[in-house]
Design a protein around this motif. Structure first.
Motif, mmCIF file in Angstrom:
data_model
loop_
_atom_site.group_PDB
_atom_site.id
_atom_site.type_symbol
_atom_site.label_atom_id
_atom_site.label_comp_id
_atom_site.label_asym_id
_atom_site.label_seq_id
_atom_site.Cartn_x
_atom_site.Cartn_y
_atom_site.Cartn_z
ATOM 1 N N GLY A 19 0.830 -1.196 0.000
ATOM 2 C CA GLY A 19 0.000 0.000 0.000
ATOM 3 C C GLY A 19 0.864 1.245 0.000
ATOM 4 N N PRO A 20 0.241 2.415 -0.115
ATOM 5 C CA PRO A 20 1.011 3.663 -0.195
ATOM 6 C C PRO A 20 1.958 3.876 0.984
ATOM 7 N N ASP A 21 1.508 3.575 2.205
ATOM 8 C CA ASP A 21 2.324 3.874 3.375
ATOM 9 C C ASP A 21 3.582 3.007 3.437
ATOM 10 N N ASN A 22 3.415 1.687 3.331
ATOM 11 C CA ASN A 22 4.617 0.856 3.464
ATOM 12 C C ASN A 22 5.551 1.008 2.258
ATOM 13 N N LEU A 23 5.007 1.351 1.080
ATOM 14 C CA LEU A 23 5.878 1.624 -0.065
ATOM 15 C C LEU A 23 6.720 2.878 0.174
ATOM 16 N N GLN A 24 6.119 3.877 0.823
ATOM 17 C CA GLN A 24 6.881 5.090 1.131
ATOM 18 C C GLN A 24 7.956 4.815 2.172
ATOM 19 N N LEU A 26 9.551 2.010 2.517
ATOM 20 C CA LEU A 26 10.614 1.335 1.769
ATOM 21 C C LEU A 26 11.444 2.340 0.970
ATOM 22 N N ALA A 27 10.757 3.279 0.321
ATOM 23 C CA ALA A 27 11.470 4.276 -0.482
ATOM 24 C C ALA A 27 12.384 5.124 0.395
ATOM 25 N N ARG A 28 11.907 5.522 1.567
ATOM 26 C CA ARG A 28 12.730 6.310 2.486
ATOM 27 C C ARG A 28 13.948 5.518 2.936
ATOM 28 N N PHE A 38 13.046 3.952 9.573
ATOM 29 C CA PHE A 38 12.432 3.757 10.884
ATOM 30 C C PHE A 38 11.605 4.968 11.288
ATOM 31 N N VAL A 39 12.140 6.168 11.060
ATOM 32 C CA VAL A 39 11.413 7.390 11.420
ATOM 33 C C VAL A 39 10.149 7.540 10.570
ATOM 34 N N ALA A 40 10.245 7.179 9.282
ATOM 35 C CA ALA A 40 9.054 7.214 8.426
ATOM 36 C C ALA A 40 8.000 6.254 8.954
ATOM 37 N N ALA A 41 8.441 5.089 9.418
ATOM 38 C CA ALA A 41 7.506 4.119 9.995
ATOM 39 C C ALA A 41 6.808 4.703 11.216
ATOM 40 N N LEU A 42 7.566 5.368 12.070
ATOM 41 C CA LEU A 42 6.974 5.997 13.248
ATOM 42 C C LEU A 42 5.985 7.084 12.851
ATOM 43 N N GLY A 43 6.320 7.841 11.805
ATOM 44 C CA GLY A 43 5.428 8.907 11.357
ATOM 45 C C GLY A 43 4.099 8.377 10.860
ATOM 46 N N PHE A 44 4.144 7.342 10.029
ATOM 47 C CA PHE A 44 2.892 6.774 9.513
ATOM 48 C C PHE A 44 2.076 6.146 10.639
ATOM 49 N N ALA A 45 2.761 5.516 11.591
ATOM 50 C CA ALA A 45 2.039 4.933 12.723
ATOM 51 C C ALA A 45 1.395 6.025 13.572
ATOM 52 N N LEU A 105 15.660 14.010 10.019
ATOM 53 C CA LEU A 105 14.721 12.970 10.415
ATOM 54 C C LEU A 105 13.397 13.564 10.901
ATOM 55 N N LEU A 106 13.459 14.726 11.547
ATOM 56 C CA LEU A 106 12.226 15.373 11.997
ATOM 57 C C LEU A 106 11.352 15.751 10.813
ATOM 58 N N SER A 107 11.987 16.186 9.740
ATOM 59 C CA SER A 107 11.243 16.530 8.528
ATOM 60 C C SER A 107 10.597 15.290 7.922
ATOM 61 N N ILE A 108 11.317 14.168 7.906
ATOM 62 C CA ILE A 108 10.754 12.920 7.402
ATOM 63 C C ILE A 108 9.562 12.500 8.257
ATOM 64 N N PHE A 109 9.702 12.650 9.561
ATOM 65 C CA PHE A 109 8.602 12.280 10.465
ATOM 66 C C PHE A 109 7.370 13.133 10.176
ATOM 67 N N ARG A 110 7.565 14.449 10.048
ATOM 68 C CA ARG A 110 6.428 15.345 9.788
ATOM 69 C C ARG A 110 5.761 15.004 8.458
ATOM 70 N N GLN A 111 6.567 14.757 7.433
ATOM 71 C CA GLN A 111 6.007 14.430 6.124
ATOM 72 C C GLN A 111 5.231 13.123 6.168
ATOM 73 N N SER A 112 5.713 12.160 6.920
ATOM 74 C CA SER A 112 5.027 10.872 7.019
ATOM 75 C C SER A 112 3.705 11.011 7.757
#
Length: 204
Positions: A19-24, A26-28, A38-45, A105-112
């Protein structure tokens, strides 16, 4: 609550599904390493708390009954994903001597978090999915039970998405040993974000 283990097993299966979230995530992880994945995973969660709250309070019913509101939020989310993809496509990648500064990483978290919040289909999914495992005659209110189920869904999402991010980071680190690969990692990540954004915008 009845069927709690069934809820957990179903949630894990849904989270593993492409799905869109887990693909993103992976891309990160591929483009910037394990920490970014890992930070992207935390953001989506973390974004799941937003959808759970909306579903528990019944606000998602408004989105479902208002096609205009649904479309506005959907296209806003799609545009945001495409914008992130374009930024990745325009980046210069890695040179043989210097690596480009990694995105904070904070920016990645916010974007996620924002990317997850701007997906109204997640809210609608929660308002349909969570009540299937709620006991209306239980000691706790339906709202409290839905919040607890949402918290459990969020925790298993952290575990599954973190696995995706770490594994993708390992792949990315191996590829980055070749100096010219960095720019192609950015191209892959950018194309992934744009494709996901188009899929969100065009799909009913």
């Amino acid at each position: 609550m009845p069927n709690l283990l069934l809820f957990l097993a179903t949630s894990v299966a849904i989270t593993f599904a492409p799905g869109p979230d887990n693909l993103q995530v992976l891309a990160r992880g591929i483009s910037q390493g394990r920490a970014a994945g890992f930070v992207a995973a935390l953001g989506f969660a973390a974004g799941i708390t937003f959808h759970t709250t909306l579903a528990a309070l019944g606000v998602a019913a408004v989105l479902r009954s208002s096609p205009v509101a649904f479309q506005v939020i959907k296209f806003a989310g799609a545009a945001y994903l495409i914008w992130i993809g374009i930024k990745a496509l325009r980046s210069k990648g890695l040179s043989s001597a210097h690596a480009r500064p990694p995105q904070p990483l904070l920016s990645i978290f916010r974007q996620s978090v924002l990317g997850n919040m701007l997906n109204p289909k997640v809210t609608l999914f929660f308002i349909v999915f969570l009540p299937q495992f709620v006991d209306p005659r239980g000691a706790q209110s339906v709202t409290v039970q839905m919040l607890e189920l949402g918290a459990l869904f969020m925790l298993q999402t952290v575990a599954v998405f973190s696995l995706f991010g770490v594994c993708a980071g390992m792949i990315g680190n191996a590829l980055k040993r070749r100096p010219r690969v960095g720019v192609w990692l950015d191209r892959i990540a950018g194309a992934t974000f744009i494709a996901i954004g188009l899929r969100v915008a065009l799909r009913d």
